[in-house]
Design a protein around this motif. Sequence first.
Motif, PDB file in Angstrom:
ATOM      1  N   ALA A   1      10.599   5.259   0.154  1.00  0.00           N
ATOM      2  CA  ALA A   1      11.187   4.048   0.749  1.00  0.00           C
ATOM      3  C   ALA A   1      10.103   3.092   1.245  1.00  0.00           C
ATOM      4  CB  ALA A   1      12.126   4.418   1.892  1.00  0.00           C
ATOM      5  N   PRO A   2       9.236   2.583   0.373  1.00  0.00           N
ATOM      6  CA  PRO A   2       8.118   1.740   0.837  1.00  0.00           C
ATOM      7  C   PRO A   2       8.570   0.417   1.447  1.00  0.00           C
ATOM      8  CG  PRO A   2       8.241   1.743  -1.559  1.00  0.00           C
ATOM      9  CD  PRO A   2       9.199   2.783  -1.097  1.00  0.00           C
ATOM     10  N   ALA A   3       9.644  -0.187   0.903  1.00  0.00           N
ATOM     11  CA  ALA A   3      10.105  -1.460   1.471  1.00  0.00           C
ATOM     12  C   ALA A   3      10.587  -1.274   2.905  1.00  0.00           C
ATOM     13  CB  ALA A   3      11.208  -2.050   0.598  1.00  0.00           C
ATOM     14  N   LEU A   4      11.354  -0.211   3.130  1.00  0.00           N
ATOM     15  CA  LEU A   4      11.839   0.073   4.480  1.00  0.00           C
ATOM     16  C   LEU A   4      10.676   0.333   5.429  1.00  0.00           C
ATOM     17  CD1 LEU A   4      14.081   0.710   6.505  1.00  0.00           C
ATOM     18  CD2 LEU A   4      14.134   3.034   5.607  1.00  0.00           C
ATOM     19  N   LEU A   5       9.708   1.124   4.972  1.00  0.00           N
ATOM     20  CA  LEU A   5       8.540   1.413   5.811  1.00  0.00           C
ATOM     21  C   LEU A   5       7.717   0.157   6.073  1.00  0.00           C
ATOM     22  CD1 LEU A   5       7.372   4.812   4.266  1.00  0.00           C
ATOM     23  CD2 LEU A   5       8.533   4.442   6.445  1.00  0.00           C
ATOM     24  N   GLY A   6       7.648  -0.753   5.074  1.00  0.00           N
ATOM     25  CA  GLY A   6       6.921  -2.002   5.281  1.00  0.00           C
ATOM     26  C   GLY A   6       7.573  -2.873   6.334  1.00  0.00           C
TER      27      GLY A   6
ATOM     28  N   ALA B   1       0.834  -1.211   0.000  1.00  0.00           N
ATOM     29  CA  ALA B   1       0.000   0.000   0.000  1.00  0.00           C
ATOM     30  C   ALA B   1       0.864   1.255   0.000  1.00  0.00           C
ATOM     31  CB  ALA B   1      -0.926  -0.013   1.223  1.00  0.00           C
ATOM     32  N   TYR B   2       1.994   1.235   0.728  1.00  0.00           N
ATOM     33  CA  TYR B   2       2.901   2.386   0.709  1.00  0.00           C
ATOM     34  C   TYR B   2       3.433   2.627  -0.701  1.00  0.00           C
ATOM     35  CZ  TYR B   2       3.009   1.821   5.810  1.00  0.00           C
ATOM     36  OH  TYR B   2       2.669   1.715   7.133  1.00  0.00           O
ATOM     37  N   ALA B   3       3.806   1.544  -1.389  1.00  0.00           N
ATOM     38  CA  ALA B   3       4.331   1.685  -2.750  1.00  0.00           C
ATOM     39  C   ALA B   3       3.266   2.240  -3.694  1.00  0.00           C
ATOM     40  CB  ALA B   3       4.843   0.338  -3.244  1.00  0.00           C
ATOM     41  N   ILE B   4       2.029   1.758  -3.572  1.00  0.00           N
ATOM     42  CA  ILE B   4       0.959   2.243  -4.437  1.00  0.00           C
ATOM     43  C   ILE B   4       0.656   3.723  -4.155  1.00  0.00           C
ATOM     44  CG2 ILE B   4      -1.494   1.972  -4.999  1.00  0.00           C
ATOM     45  CD1 ILE B   4      -1.165  -1.014  -4.451  1.00  0.00           C
TER      46      ILE B   4
END
Length: 349
Positions: free
Chosen positions: A225-230, A217-220
């Motif tokens: 940095a969506p992977a780091l946040l995930g 959802a962060y990436a969309i």
Amino acid sequence: MPLLFVVSLGLLLNHFLLSLAWAGLLAVITWPLHQRLMARGWTRGASAAVLVGGLVVLFAAPSMVLLNTVTNEISTIERLVSQVNGSGVPAPEWLTRLPMLAKPATAWWQQHLAVPGGLNLLLQTTAGDMLPHLPRTLSTLGPSLLANALYLFLSLLTLCVLYLEGPAVIRYVDHAGERLSPKHYAIVRDLFPLSVRGTALGLCSVALLEGVVLGIAYAIAGAPAPALLGIITGYMALIPGGAPLSFSLVSLVLLGQGNVGPAIGLFAWGAFELFLVDKFVRPKLIGARVRLPFLAVLFGLLGGVSTLGVIGLFVGPFMMAVLFWWLRKDEPVLLRPKTVSSPEKKRAA
């Protein structure tokens, strides 16, 4: 006299009780796998070595992934900070509509973030304020890391001994429990492993699920940095309230960047996903084996972690399971039938 001895022993082992508790919890959680390996012909030593090594890899792998992700995405964060510092960020429109805080918040934003170089000056000022406390922090950091490394080593060593000497340890614990309270110990002995294994399964499954789903959802939504946040969200999801805090902060970041639609969409999706997880998935995994209702699981987790830290995530649901066993004395508390040992089967035949 026995109570005085127990208190004295607790004081003697005060600094190592947490290591012993973690070793015991890990042994209870992984004991069925240990028995399964031995049933296939593995020796106790081989099974203990494989399980301890697997746990080390399991705990180290997320840290390695996090480090690798930070290394890959640190350039993205640096470019974002450099861009913000070079051009400045105008105050968002919603900031001017805050009740009672609009004027001071807008003035602070204009002074520190809207002007070119303002972010750099703010970071330097903050770092300068922290410098007097830095030596004291660093002086305590080294001993703290060494102490935690020692506690981790003692936990793994104790876990290995529990695998190797499991039957003797179980016999000693059963003997002590039956001497203290034969009537209640039998129920506690059944409730404890079921509660602990259900809690471990629920926490790890929910953390993995929320980390993956919210990371996508962060990436969309276009978060940086969506992977780091995930990964950070997955770690935070181990604690009740950690996941909503994570996606709420990311939504605020998107809102501050002017991405109102993605921010609202991310927050709405996170709230919906959190409702599904907390209402159906987590209580089903944690409380189903001992028939704990949703609120009992929730308050057990929150009360445990607020009182005892991370280990309270396991102690809290167990205490709630004991409470509901007491409330349902005339009802079966377990969902599995009690197994009968082979000597008892022979006597019954």
